[in-house]
Each structure stands twice: as structure tokens, then as C-alpha cells.
Enzyme design. Structure first.
Site: not given
Length: 477
Positions: A273, A276, A304, A339, A380
Site C-alpha cells: 500500500e 501505491w 456527468w 480507506n 478518485w
């Protein structure tokens, strides 16, 4: 004796601080300085929680520096201009700093280098925020990786840098003008979340030690359990540089050595992690446009059609989806979000409410104490299905199923939504039947997940069709 400046940025510690240690080795008097940002009021990328945490970090840093013969000098405004003024005032010969991985920070570094070249100041910059940065990890063609797994394999093959010694005596000259320690109102804020973590290097070390002695061995199995906390809770400490990323890796490996095989595997998962984090930083370095547009060009300009009203309900934790609302309320009350909850809420905003991921990205940055531009953007875009190594757009999490898997006892939901404490947890696994609310004053679901999923698939399919070259759209499905 010569004088040099150490410019603190995202490295608010004295232990294993690469640039500070290098400055101290110059056998010079070291002037530690932090330049406070001059904006006032609303800001796109930060808010009250992070600025309040910063205030505490600077207060702690000032005390730690005094213990080694230093004094934290505070200035406000344009960093380049303030550093130039400080150099003139003190006769400093050089500026030392640790490099910033973000585009804005790198632009300031370039301006500083030009200004120092004109004035004759030496500039020394160092890698500190990451284990590997810039062009250190590239694929066989010399290009940046776009997928995490091959990046992580290449990352692991490059030797990690060692740590730097803690300075013993900085010898900061007396009489240098400095602003007082900042307070939240300096930026026009007055209401941080009540549950912010303790600031400062010593508090960060305590959090790391607590995780290593308890949560590390259970991290792989427990990290997605939302009703209990098996995560490290050091994300804000890495964001502000209260902990050295090099020491974190070393401490994790040292702790893992004493664990059984399952525990060592858990430690490896935690280390992954952290990689990442570096993957997203290298994405931002090589593709800074991701802050404004989708990483995947196919989805740039996508429609959107979500409503402003639903965006407000999402922010307020009033969507009628208990797992989503609990997460948003946790964020508002603590400046933190689990998370797994970040993934659930992000995918809900984009795939259920059909709202632009940029809206959620900005809101998170304004609320999160650990707001890290690269990781936040990466997360995101992953959830929206538009980013590097992202979840495919057709992989759409079901909030009701996510609740059953990750909060089966309803512990997380009941912690953050007191009005649902008397509700049987199995009622959180599906929409309430017959249009009856779960509890008084708790809203009904704002959307039907199954229908929203279908709309999402249609939106992405239409965008893919639009992105195809003319003449190749026939038969597309």
C-alpha cells in the site's frame, strides 16, 4: 562560520530529514524556516482540518528544533521572495530543501533555482518524500508505468536509500525576525473537526509503534473491516513528513521479522500500500494533467448528469445509504475516513449519483487531514474508472453488498449515525422495503442502485462510442 538555510516543506521532523541532515553536515549555522502560505479564505486543495493540523506540527517542530540548538523562523507569502529576503538578512550562502512531488511545488523549486542563480546562492535539493521518485522507475522503453503491478515489481528491484543522521546542534544565529506560530484564523478558518489526531513528530512515532505492535500482523485480513481499526492511521504523518518513509519501511520489515508467516504476509500487504502511494506520485509527476482531466483519454469530456441537490446530500451524509452516510459523517467529525469507505463513497458519487469525480476529489482535499493530492486524485480516478490502473468502469460496487461484507454487525454505521443504533444490522444490507425509512429523521435512499448502475453503463458506453474514430462506430455495443 558560514550560514545556510533549511527550508521546511513536507518534512516537519528532525529525524531522518535528508536535507536538514545535509545542511547540518556543512559545518555551518543552520537557519530552519517555514514559509506560511499567504492565501486567506476558501482554498481548492485544503481546509480547516489540514491547516489546524499544520499549526500543531509547526509548534511541535519549533520545540524539537530548540532541543538541538535551532530556532524555527516563520515567514509568510511568496516562498521564493521570502527565502531571498532571509538570505540577504542573514548572509546565508545556500538553501537546502527536500523536493516536492506535486506540480505546484516543483514549479516553485524551479523559480527558486533561477532566483538563487541570479543572486549567487547555492541550492541543494534532496529526495525525501518518496523512496523512489522522478525517472527512477521506468519501463523497458524508458516510459513511466501506467499499471501498478509491473511498477511495483520494478520498484522493488531498485535499492532503497538509507537513512540520514539526526542533527545534534544547528547553531541557529540569534536575532532573526520571525512571525509567531500560526493559528487557524490566519487562513480565515475557525471550525476544524473536533476529532483531529494529535500533531507533531512524537505523536506520529507513537502511532507508528502502536500499529507495528498490534495492527500490522492483522492488517491483510482486517484492513477492510470498517467496524474495527486495523489500519495504521499514519497517513497524515506521511503527508506532513512527521515520519520518514524510509524509516517506516525499515520499522515494518523489522517488526515483520518477528511475526509468523501469516503476519509477515500481512506486513508485505501493508508495504504494498505504501508503494501505491509512490505509484500515484509518479503518475502525477509524469501526467500532471490528471488534476484537471481524466487519465484515460477515452473518458475526457464525459457527461456527468447528477444533480447539485444530490451532491449536497452526499456531502452532508444524508443519502439514505447508511454505509455512505456514516463515512461522510466520519469525515466531517474527524477529518479522516476509513480507506474502504473512501472507495465506497467515491464510487457511489460517480456511479450512483452520476456526479463528476472532480467534485468529490476537491471536497475530500478540503476535509481530509491526510489530504495528499496524488493519492487522492489516484483514488478518485480509480473509483470513477477513468484513471491509471483503474477499476473497469463496469465494475460498480453495490453499497448494500459492501455493507454486508465490511460492516456486517453495523458497528461502523451505528458509530457515526447514532439515530440508527437500535436498528438490526441486517436491515443495512438492502434498501428499506415499502418506502419506509429505517428510523425517524433518517432519509430514504436518494436513488435506486440497480437503476443507477444501468444509467452508468449507458453513460460510459456512450462516451466510448463517442471516442471511437469515425467509421469504426458501426456495430459498437
Amino acid at each position: 562560520m558560514k550560514t545556510v538555510i533549511h527550508w521546511f516543506r513536507r518534512d516537519l521532523r528532525i529525524t531522518d530529514n535528508t536535507a536538514l541532515s545535509a545542511a547540518a553536515r556543512e559545518r555551518a549555522r543552520v537557519i530552519p524556516v517555514y514559509v506560511l502560505s499567504g492565501w486567506h479564505g476558501a482554498h481548492r486543495w485544503t481546509g480547516a482540518n489540514r491547516q489546524q493540523f499544520l499549526c500543531g506540527c509547526l509548534s511541535s517542530l519549533a520545540g524539537n528544533l530548540e532541543a538541538i540548538g535551532g530556532k524555527l523562523i516563520l515567514r509568510r507569502g511568496d516562498a521564493v521572495g521570502e527565502l531571498e529576503k532571509l538570505a540577504v538578512e542573514t548572509g546565508a550562502e545556500a538553501v537546502f530543501f527536500n523536493r516536492d512531488p506535486d506540480p505546484h511545488g516543483r514549479a516553485v523549486e524551479e523559480d527558486l533555482a533561477k532566483a538563487c542563480e541570479r543572486s549567487g546562492l547555492r541550492v541543494h535539493s534532496f529526495k525525501d518524500v518518496c523512496i523512489h521518485e522522478g525517472n527512477e522507475i521506468l519501463n523497458g522503453s524508458g516510459q513511466p508505468f501506467r499499471v501498478f503491478t509491473p511498477y511495483s515489481k520494478a520498484w522493488a528491484k531498485v535499492p532503497r536509500p538509507g537513512t540520514s543522521p539526526r542533527p545534534r546542534d544547528l547553531g541557529t544565529p540569534a536575532g532573526i525576525a520571525s512571525l509567531p506560530l500560526p493559528v487557524l484564523s490566519d487562513w480565515g478558518f475557525n471550525s476544524p473537526a473536533p476529532g483531529l489526531p494529535e500533531s507533531g513528530e512524537k505523536a506520529a512515532i507513537r502511532r507508528l509503534k502502536a500499529f507495528l505492535s498490534g495492527g500490522l500482523a492483522r492488517y491483510a485480513d482486517g484492513r477492510d473491516s470498517m467496524g474495527s481499526r486495523h489500519t495504521s492511521c499514519i497517513s497524515q504523518d506521511l503527508r506532513f513528513g512527521l515520519l520518514s518513509i524510509r524509516e517506516v519501511f525499515q520499522e515494518v520489515e523489522s517488526a515483520a521479522a518477528g511475526l509468523p508467516a501469516a503476519g509477515r504476509g500481512s506486513a508485505e500487504k501493508f508495504s504494498s500500500e505504501l508503494v501505491w502511494r509512490e505509484f500515484y506520485m509518479q503518475i502525477l509527476r509524469h501526467f500532471p494533467n490528471v488534476l484537471e482531466e481524466e487519465f484515460n483519454p477515452v473518458f475526457r469530456g464525459m457527461r456527468w448528469p447528477g444533480s447539485a441537490g444530490n451532491f449536497q446530500r452526499w456531502k452532508d451524509g444524508e443519502t439514505g445509504f447508511p454505509i455512505v452516510d456514516a463515512a461522510m459523517r466520519e469525515l466531517r467529525q474527524t477529518g479522516f475516513m476509513h480507506n474502504r469507505a473512501r472507495m465506497i463513497t467515491a464510487m457511489f458519487l460517480t456511479k450512483d449519483l452520476h456526479l463528476d469525480w472532480r467534485l468529490g476529489e476537491q471536497f475530500f482535499m478540503q476535509k481530509l487531514t491526510d489530504g495528499e493530492i496524488a493519492s487522492n486524485n489516484g483514488g478518485w480516478q480509480w473509483s470513477a474508472g477513468t484513471g491509471a490502473d483503474a477499476a473497469p468502469y463496469f465494475r460498480i460496487q453495490n453499497p448494500w453488498t459492501q455493507t454486508r461484507r465490511h460492516d456486517p454487525g453495523g458497528v461502523y454505521i451505528k458509530t457515526w449515525i447514532p439515530g440508527l443504533r437500535d436498528i438490526a444490522p441486517e436491515k443495512f444490507f438492502a434498501p428499506p422495503p415499502d418506502g419506509i425509512s429505517l428510523a425517524k429523521n433518517y432519509p430514504l435512499p436518494v436513488v435506486d442502485h440497480s437503476r443507477s448502475r444501468d444509467v452508468t453503463l449507458d453513460l460510459f458506453a456512450a462516451q466510448k462510442q463517442k471516442a471511437l474514430p469515425a467509421g469504426s462506430r458501426k456495430g459498437f455495443c
